[in-house]
Motif scaffolding. Structure first.
Motif, PDB file in Angstrom:
ATOM      1  N   MET A   1      20.346  35.813  30.826  1.00  0.00           N
ATOM      2  CA  MET A   1      21.274  36.514  29.935  1.00  0.00           C
ATOM      3  C   MET A   1      22.689  36.021  30.196  1.00  0.00           C
ATOM      4  SD  MET A   1      21.852  40.635  29.518  1.00  0.00           S
ATOM      5  CE  MET A   1      22.471  40.802  31.185  1.00  0.00           C
ATOM      6  N   ALA A   2      23.472  35.788  29.145  1.00  0.00           N
ATOM      7  CA  ALA A   2      24.837  35.297  29.292  1.00  0.00           C
ATOM      8  C   ALA A   2      25.704  36.349  29.962  1.00  0.00           C
ATOM      9  CB  ALA A   2      25.404  34.938  27.931  1.00  0.00           C
TER      10      ALA A   2
ATOM     11  N   ARG B   1      31.031  44.085  23.584  1.00  0.00           N
ATOM     12  CA  ARG B   1      30.119  45.118  23.108  1.00  0.00           C
ATOM     13  C   ARG B   1      28.667  44.679  23.282  1.00  0.00           C
ATOM     14  NH1 ARG B   1      30.669  45.660  17.185  1.00  0.00           N
ATOM     15  NH2 ARG B   1      32.876  45.866  17.740  1.00  0.00           N
ATOM     16  N   ARG B   2      27.821  45.625  23.646  1.00  0.00           N
ATOM     17  CA  ARG B   2      26.405  45.316  23.882  1.00  0.00           C
ATOM     18  C   ARG B   2      25.498  46.181  23.022  1.00  0.00           C
ATOM     19  NH1 ARG B   2      24.845  42.460  28.429  1.00  0.00           N
ATOM     20  NH2 ARG B   2      26.514  41.873  29.871  1.00  0.00           N
ATOM     21  N   ASN B   3      24.366  45.605  22.658  1.00  0.00           N
ATOM     22  CA  ASN B   3      23.240  46.350  22.097  1.00  0.00           C
ATOM     23  C   ASN B   3      22.108  46.241  23.100  1.00  0.00           C
ATOM     24  OD1 ASN B   3      24.510  47.083  19.737  1.00  0.00           O
ATOM     25  ND2 ASN B   3      23.781  45.311  18.574  1.00  0.00           N
ATOM     26  N   GLY B   4      21.920  47.269  23.885  1.00  0.00           N
ATOM     27  CA  GLY B   4      20.896  47.203  24.925  1.00  0.00           C
ATOM     28  C   GLY B   4      21.313  46.250  26.029  1.00  0.00           C
TER      29      GLY B   4
END
Length: 326
Positions: free
Chosen positions: A1-2, A131-134
């Protein structure tokens, strides 16, 4: 994951096609299958015009897709709306914030304190990039259509801008967080220019200004490059005077064309040779920097979505060769 969403800041002298290049870069990243947010901070609605959509509100909207299945979302960042959002986020003002807006205090604050205005503009970009989604970021990349080269170092160096205004508190903390993002390895400040003396010099000065404030310099993107229409032999003949009106008139007569056009053809050819010489000289100046240079051609028609795809193709191919796009 980045660890971070890449941020591409696009700046350039007025008239170099900065907004077009920013839109083409966003499209190039979408061509590679990425979900991209394209932001503008100057209130000109240039993105809406390029993608042929209605003026953008202060919310993220899908405006295009890439050939590789990615998507381009756009956001026109308004400092007054950003301040209301900021007051709600950090101070939970809610209706009180809207009351301030009715009394004109919001507009006064963003006008009288330009450092705070820049924090709000870059702060919204910071929020979108983080911002993150999950367990993953909402966007694979963020592209900012930023202010011109002459103001870019000051605009991005928000921590210094607010130093005299807010030494402690949420504004200062946000400015420090923004600066950490701006100076990170995931941020690239690209400079758009054309092969003319003033824009090239401003680009070189802009690179120096960014480095003086330890901001990361990305690519130099040369826009509106005029291709050479003459062979090397023809160009040399123009320069030496071996190719003149008499020779062209004779050639025209031999193919049953009007010899009177010879003077106009010579003038056009000479102007083209001079233009190519100017481009070569400015290209040589840009080669003295240690930054990669990408050249984009002048397109024959107006810039529309088809043109954006064409320019995106040049950018994508170059970035792919450098391993900068997955």
């Amino acid at each position: 994951m980045a660890n971070a969403t890449p941020l591409h800041v696009v700046t350039g002298k007025g008239g170099t096609g900065k907004t077009t290049v920013a839109a083409a870069l966003a499209t190039a990243l979408a061509d590679a299958g990425q979900r991209v947010l394209l932001c503008e901070v100057e209130g000109r609605q240039g993105i809406a015009q390029l993608f042929d959509v209605p003026p953008l509100p202060y919310e993220e909207r899908k405006v295009g897709v890439g050939l590789g299945g990615g998507e381009v979302y756009a956001l026109a960042i308004d400092p007054e709306a950003a301040l209301l959002e900021y007051l709600q986020m950090y101070y939970r003002l809610g209706r009180a914030g809207k009351a301030l807006d009715r009394f004109g205090i919001i507009d006064f604050a963003t006008t009288i304190a330009p450092g705070v205005r820049d924090v709000l503009l870059t702060g919204k970009v910071y929020e979108a990039a983080r911002r993150r989604n999950g367990d993953r970021f909402t966007y694979d990349a963020v592209v900012m259509d930023a202010p011109p080269t002459g103001r870019i170092a000051r605009f991005l160096n928000v921590n210094e801008e607010v130093a005299g205004l807010a030494r402690v508190g949420p504004v200062r903390r946000q400015a420090s967080s923004i600066m950490a993002m701006m100076r990170s390895r995931s941020t690239h400040v690209h400079l758009v220019t054309v092969l003319e003396e003033m824009p090239v010099q401003e680009t070189l000065d802009g690179i120096d200004g960014l480095r003086d404030t330890t901001l990361p310099v990305g690519h130099v993107i040369v826009n509106l490059v005029q291709p050479s229409l003459l062979s090397d032999d023809t160009r040399d003949a123009f320069r030496s005077g071996a190719l003149g009106t008499k020779q062209v008139a004779s050639a025209l007569k031999s193919v049953a064309l009007e010899a009177d056009a010879a003077r106009a053809l010579i003038d056009q050819g000479s102007a083209h040779v001079e233009r190519q010489a100017l481009q070569d000289a400015q290209r040589e100046m840009l080669s003295q920097t240690d930054r990669p240079v990408i050249e984009l051609p002048t397109l024959p028609d107006a810039i529309d979505q088809g043109a954006l795809f064409e320019l995106a193709g040049f950018l994508r191919d170059d970035l792919l060769q450098r391993g900068e796009v997955a």
